[in-house]
Design a protein around this motif. Structure first.
Motif, short mmCIF file in Angstrom:
data_model
loop_
_atom_site.label_atom_id
_atom_site.label_comp_id
_atom_site.label_asym_id
_atom_site.label_seq_id
_atom_site.Cartn_x
_atom_site.Cartn_y
_atom_site.Cartn_z
N SER A 106 -3.84 4.35 -1.43
CA SER A 106 -2.48 3.84 -1.29
C SER A 106 -1.56 5.00 -0.92
CB SER A 106 -2.00 3.19 -2.60
OG SER A 106 -1.92 4.17 -3.62
N TYR A 118 -9.60 1.82 -2.22
CA TYR A 118 -8.56 1.79 -3.25
C TYR A 118 -7.51 2.87 -3.03
CZ TYR A 118 -12.08 -1.14 -5.38
OH TYR A 118 -13.00 -2.12 -5.60
N PRO A 154 -3.10 0.11 -4.75
CA PRO A 154 -4.33 0.55 -4.08
C PRO A 154 -4.99 -0.55 -3.25
CG PRO A 154 -4.78 0.13 -6.37
CD PRO A 154 -3.30 -0.08 -6.18
N GLY A 158 0.81 -1.21 0.00
CA GLY A 158 0.00 0.00 0.00
C GLY A 158 0.84 1.25 0.00
N CYS A 159 1.93 1.23 0.76
CA CYS A 159 2.79 2.42 0.84
C CYS A 159 3.50 2.73 -0.47
CB CYS A 159 3.81 2.24 1.97
SG CYS A 159 3.10 2.37 3.61
#
Length: 141
Positions: A48, A46, A41, A36-37
């Motif tokens: 990120s 969704y 998404p 996510g980082c």
């Protein structure tokens, strides 16, 4: 619910950690957070990026690691796995709510009303479902 999204992330973390144990559960959760980082998404809605991690829900995302740890602990009695999931959820709420309060400057009661109370029934159902699914597919470790 307001700024805090409803998702199945906690269910999946509880199930995966019950299935994999605490070490692999924490590693899988850390990988999810890392993905996510870096821009995938994978977060609720969704979303990120580090912006999400350091936003109002970021404490809950970091709290997923505690949820994975407590849920994945090996227990002798299968029903105690539910206790671990509840404990992990409490620590998740604690980390996430403190972070939320820090960013929003809301008091404890207002933060609990925004971030915890609306999710109690849903999270209780997720705990029950994760526990039953683990028992059905593998048996509690």
């Amino acid at each position: 619910v307001g700024e805090i999204p409803i998702s199945l992330a906690t269910f999946m973390i509880m199930f995966a950690s019950s299935w994999l144990g605490w070490k692999k559960g924490v590693m899988a959760t850390a990988l999810y957070i890392l993905l996510g980082c870096i821009g995938l998404p994978v977060f609720a809605g969704y979303k990120s990026g580090f912006v999400t991690l350091f936003g109002m829900t970021g404490g809950y995302i970091i709290g997923y690691l505690a949820l994975a740890f407590f849920t994945g602990l090996k227990v002798e009695k299968s029903w105690f796995k539910i206790v671990n999931m509840i404990l992990g959820t409490i620590v998740l709420y604690l980390i996430g709510t403190i972070w939320f309060m820090f960013l929003t400057k809301m008091d404890l009661m207002a933060s609990l009303m925004a971030c915890v109370i609306p999710f109690l029934i849903g999270d209780a159902l997720k705990i029950i479902c994760a526990y039953l699914l683990t028992l059905k597919l593998k048996g509690v470790q």
